[in-house]
Design a protein around this motif. Structure first.
Motif, PDB file in Angstrom:
ATOM      1  N   LEU A  99      75.198  33.211  -5.886  1.00  0.00           N
ATOM      2  CA  LEU A  99      74.929  31.959  -6.677  1.00  0.00           C
ATOM      3  C   LEU A  99      75.397  30.664  -6.194  1.00  0.00           C
ATOM      4  O   LEU A  99      74.673  29.803  -5.964  1.00  0.00           O
ATOM      5  N   ILE A 100      76.790  30.902  -5.814  1.00  0.00           N
ATOM      6  CA  ILE A 100      77.663  29.768  -5.721  1.00  0.00           C
ATOM      7  C   ILE A 100      77.313  29.441  -4.334  1.00  0.00           C
ATOM      8  O   ILE A 100      77.223  28.106  -4.026  1.00  0.00           O
ATOM      9  N   MET A 101      77.244  30.240  -3.369  1.00  0.00           N
ATOM     10  CA  MET A 101      76.898  30.220  -2.027  1.00  0.00           C
ATOM     11  C   MET A 101      75.455  29.160  -1.834  1.00  0.00           C
ATOM     12  O   MET A 101      75.432  28.417  -1.202  1.00  0.00           O
ATOM     13  N   MET A 102      74.599  30.025  -2.659  1.00  0.00           N
ATOM     14  CA  MET A 102      73.081  29.219  -2.845  1.00  0.00           C
ATOM     15  C   MET A 102      73.534  27.801  -3.230  1.00  0.00           C
ATOM     16  O   MET A 102      72.770  26.889  -2.511  1.00  0.00           O
ATOM     17  N   LEU A 103      74.212  27.613  -4.364  1.00  0.00           N
ATOM     18  CA  LEU A 103      74.221  26.388  -4.896  1.00  0.00           C
ATOM     19  C   LEU A 103      74.957  25.307  -4.038  1.00  0.00           C
ATOM     20  O   LEU A 103      74.469  24.033  -3.731  1.00  0.00           O
ATOM     21  N   GLY A 104      75.886  25.674  -3.288  1.00  0.00           N
ATOM     22  CA  GLY A 104      76.841  25.047  -2.181  1.00  0.00           C
ATOM     23  C   GLY A 104      75.727  24.626  -1.102  1.00  0.00           C
ATOM     24  O   GLY A 104      75.617  23.373  -0.574  1.00  0.00           O
ATOM     25  N   GLY A 105      74.841  25.496  -0.526  1.00  0.00           N
ATOM     26  CA  GLY A 105      74.078  25.181   0.604  1.00  0.00           C
ATOM     27  C   GLY A 105      73.096  24.310   0.098  1.00  0.00           C
ATOM     28  O   GLY A 105      72.747  23.384   0.995  1.00  0.00           O
ATOM     29  N   LEU A 106      72.486  24.739  -0.988  1.00  0.00           N
ATOM     30  CA  LEU A 106      71.583  23.621  -1.464  1.00  0.00           C
ATOM     31  C   LEU A 106      71.997  22.124  -1.612  1.00  0.00           C
ATOM     32  O   LEU A 106      71.336  21.254  -1.022  1.00  0.00           O
ATOM     33  N   ILE A 107      73.128  21.981  -2.271  1.00  0.00           N
ATOM     34  CA  ILE A 107      73.775  20.751  -2.328  1.00  0.00           C
ATOM     35  C   ILE A 107      73.753  20.101  -0.938  1.00  0.00           C
ATOM     36  O   ILE A 107      73.553  18.890  -0.820  1.00  0.00           O
ATOM     37  N   VAL A 108      74.665  20.721  -0.082  1.00  0.00           N
ATOM     38  CA  VAL A 108      74.770  20.278   1.243  1.00  0.00           C
ATOM     39  C   VAL A 108      72.974  19.731   1.919  1.00  0.00           C
ATOM     40  O   VAL A 108      72.926  18.845   2.622  1.00  0.00           O
ATOM     41  N   ILE A 109      72.352  20.618   1.865  1.00  0.00           N
ATOM     42  CA  ILE A 109      71.001  20.373   2.394  1.00  0.00           C
ATOM     43  C   ILE A 109      70.382  19.094   1.875  1.00  0.00           C
ATOM     44  O   ILE A 109      69.514  18.612   2.199  1.00  0.00           O
ATOM     45  N   GLU A 110      70.432  18.933   0.339  1.00  0.00           N
ATOM     46  CA  GLU A 110      69.812  18.033  -0.373  1.00  0.00           C
ATOM     47  C   GLU A 110      70.254  16.726   0.047  1.00  0.00           C
ATOM     48  O   GLU A 110      69.620  15.680   0.246  1.00  0.00           O
ATOM     49  N   LEU A 115      69.924  11.842   3.546  1.00  0.00           N
ATOM     50  CA  LEU A 115      70.371  10.891   4.413  1.00  0.00           C
ATOM     51  C   LEU A 115      69.371  10.754   5.487  1.00  0.00           C
ATOM     52  O   LEU A 115      69.231   9.842   6.061  1.00  0.00           O
ATOM     53  N   LEU A 116      68.677  11.849   5.649  1.00  0.00           N
ATOM     54  CA  LEU A 116      67.413  12.038   6.818  1.00  0.00           C
ATOM     55  C   LEU A 116      66.271  11.247   6.330  1.00  0.00           C
ATOM     56  O   LEU A 116      65.721  10.290   6.990  1.00  0.00           O
ATOM     57  N   PHE A 117      65.969  11.326   5.114  1.00  0.00           N
ATOM     58  CA  PHE A 117      64.631  10.709   4.819  1.00  0.00           C
ATOM     59  C   PHE A 117      64.630   9.541   4.085  1.00  0.00           C
ATOM     60  O   PHE A 117      63.714   8.726   3.803  1.00  0.00           O
ATOM     61  N   GLY A 118      66.008   9.005   3.905  1.00  0.00           N
ATOM     62  CA  GLY A 118      66.318   7.599   3.534  1.00  0.00           C
ATOM     63  C   GLY A 118      67.399   7.358   2.719  1.00  0.00           C
ATOM     64  O   GLY A 118      67.751   8.072   1.668  1.00  0.00           O
ATOM     65  N   THR A 119      68.063   6.382   3.080  1.00  0.00           N
ATOM     66  CA  THR A 119      69.420   6.203   2.410  1.00  0.00           C
ATOM     67  C   THR A 119      69.260   5.175   1.416  1.00  0.00           C
ATOM     68  O   THR A 119      70.363   4.862   0.628  1.00  0.00           O
ATOM     69  N   ASP A 120      68.233   4.621   0.903  1.00  0.00           N
ATOM     70  CA  ASP A 120      68.170   3.600  -0.115  1.00  0.00           C
ATOM     71  C   ASP A 120      68.633   4.251  -1.258  1.00  0.00           C
ATOM     72  O   ASP A 120      68.181   5.231  -1.730  1.00  0.00           O
TER      73      ASP A 120
END
Lengths: 161, 263
Positions: A99-110, A115-120
């Motif tokens: 679960l911690i790995m999932m959460l870490g990965g999800l935070i990074v991807i979010e 950053l990719l879809f808009g930095t406003d």
């Protein structure tokens, strides 16, 4: 034949992106189904499967914005690769470590998505969109793990009532 | 050939990584056309079919909601139409009685029927006039067609009218043309007859029967009905005459109470 399940995952991801994403969104927190599927493949399948599925999932979710296709594919492909490496290096067995790995990965991807879809208003969207979505998706992952490991069953749910 | 296979399996992972990296680099730095093609492919395969379903469901929901709105509007319009129709009928009735003249020496007090009582035939009616309007028992009640009955009892806000269809209500009448007299009364069956009319008097089917003014209750000249049938039995003193009442007692609405005017 061995590619059919991955195609079905892609179809399910398409259904989720087009139909179910909006109804399941709570305020600004959404379920990142693409990242969830990529990390699941990294946990339960091989490295290359996770990477290629990550690239395909990235292409699928970025299809409406062609200029971001490459970056999104790169980020999700790397998520699959890194997820597999983390799983191998840390030898994740317990539910909470997964679960911690999932959460870490999800935070990074979010964060990468922000950053990719808009930095406003990045700092505003970081807690309201990125972290909340990561936690929301982790809860879905937790539910999946509980069901997969037999900790939550229909019999047990019936017993509650 | 085996060495090639071994070489491939040893470096298989790296080949995949290389192809993936090449693909990503092409998509990031490559021609816009390539990105457009890939984008179109994914949109067509994984977005468009589900988007079509989503749009169809949304349209269906919208149509369903629109259907509910229209149904509600239809009910509202139907209620309004019924109201308008009722208003139109009332308007027609009021227009018909607008030029209605009371008998000499009497004034008209309009009254509205609140309820009608009777089993097979209406025998009495309740009107919205009472002691507050200075009504007196036995005042005649008419409408634009003719005689309806008389006031039987009075309460502060309403009064009971004994209709002509009540067998206990007898009216001294005469034939408008021949002036022959009789007593008009109804049977419980709803039929009305002219009793005590001598056989030697002239009377014909279609003759108008009016009140004679005798008895002191009804003023002379109010239309009671018309002759429906005449039978003159041999060796009988009186004719058997059936009448058709002038008023329709099954659709009473606006009535007039006749009140004597102060001299």
């Amino acid at each position: 034949m061995k590619y059919i399940p991955y195609f079905i995952y892609m179809v399910l991801l398409g259904i989720f992106q087009v139909i179910l994403r909006d109804p399941t969104t709570i305020y600004s927190a959404h379920i990142n189904m693409a990242a969830l599927l990529v990390l699941m493949l990294a946990l339960y399948k091989g490295e290359l499967a996770a990477m290629w599925f990550g690239i395909a999932a990235g292409l699928l979710i970025a299809a409406p914005t062609p200029q971001l296709l490459g970056w999104t594919a790169l980020v999700y492909g790397l998520l699959g690769l890194v997820g597999y490496q983390v799983r191998g290096k840390l030898n994740l067995e317990s539910l909470y470590s997964k679960l911690i790995m999932m959460l870490g990965g999800l935070i990074v991807i979010e964060i990468a998505g922000l950053l990719l879809f808009g930095t406003d208003s990045f700092w505003l969207r970081l807690p309201t969109v990125a972290l909340s979505s990561a936690i929301y998706t982790s809860l879905v992952a937790l539910l999946y793990f509980l069901v997969k490991e037999g900790r939550v069953t229909i019999k047990k749910i019936k017993a509650l009532f | 050939m085996t060495w090639i296979s071994n070489l491939f399996s040893r470096y298989w992972r790296n080949v995949h990584l290389g192809v993936a990296a090449f693909l990503v680099v092409v998509l990031i730095y490559g021609d816009v056309t390539v990105n457009g093609l890939v984008s179109e492919l994914f949109v067509r395969v994984f977005h468009y079919p589900f988007n079509t379903i989503k749009t169809a469901v949304a349209e269906l929901t919208e149509v369903s909601q629109e259907n509910d709105r229209l149904r509600q509007a239809l009910v509202d319009a139907s209620v309004k139409l019924s109201q308008l129709e009722e208003d139109r009928r009332e308007n027609a009735r009021l227009r018909a009685v607008l030029g209605f003249e009371p008998p000499a020496g009497y004034g008209l007090l309009p009254a509205r029927v609140i309820s009608v009582a009777g089993e097979r035939v209406p025998l009495s009616a309740v009107v919205n006039r009472g002691l507050d309007d200075s009504l007196v028992v036995y005042q005649p009640v008419i409408n634009e067609d003719g005689l309806i009955g008389r006031v039987r009892s009075i309460s502060p806000g309403f009064a009971y009218v004994q209709l002509l269809t009540d067998p206990a209500n007898r009216v001294a009448s005469r034939v408008a043309n021949s002036r022959g007299m009789g007593i008009a009364k109804a049977h419980l069956s709803g039929s009305m007859f002219l009793d005590n009319f001598p056989v030697q008097e002239e009377i014909y089917i279609g003759d108008t029967i009016i009140t004679s003014g005798l008895g002191g209750v009804y003023p002379a000249g109010l239309i009671v009905g018309t002759v429906k049938s005449v039978d003159r039995p041999e060796e009988a003193t009186f004719c058997e005459i059936e009448l058709t009442p002038a008023a329709d007692f099954y659709s009473l609405d606006e009535l007039f109470i006749l009140r004597p005017m102060d001299p």
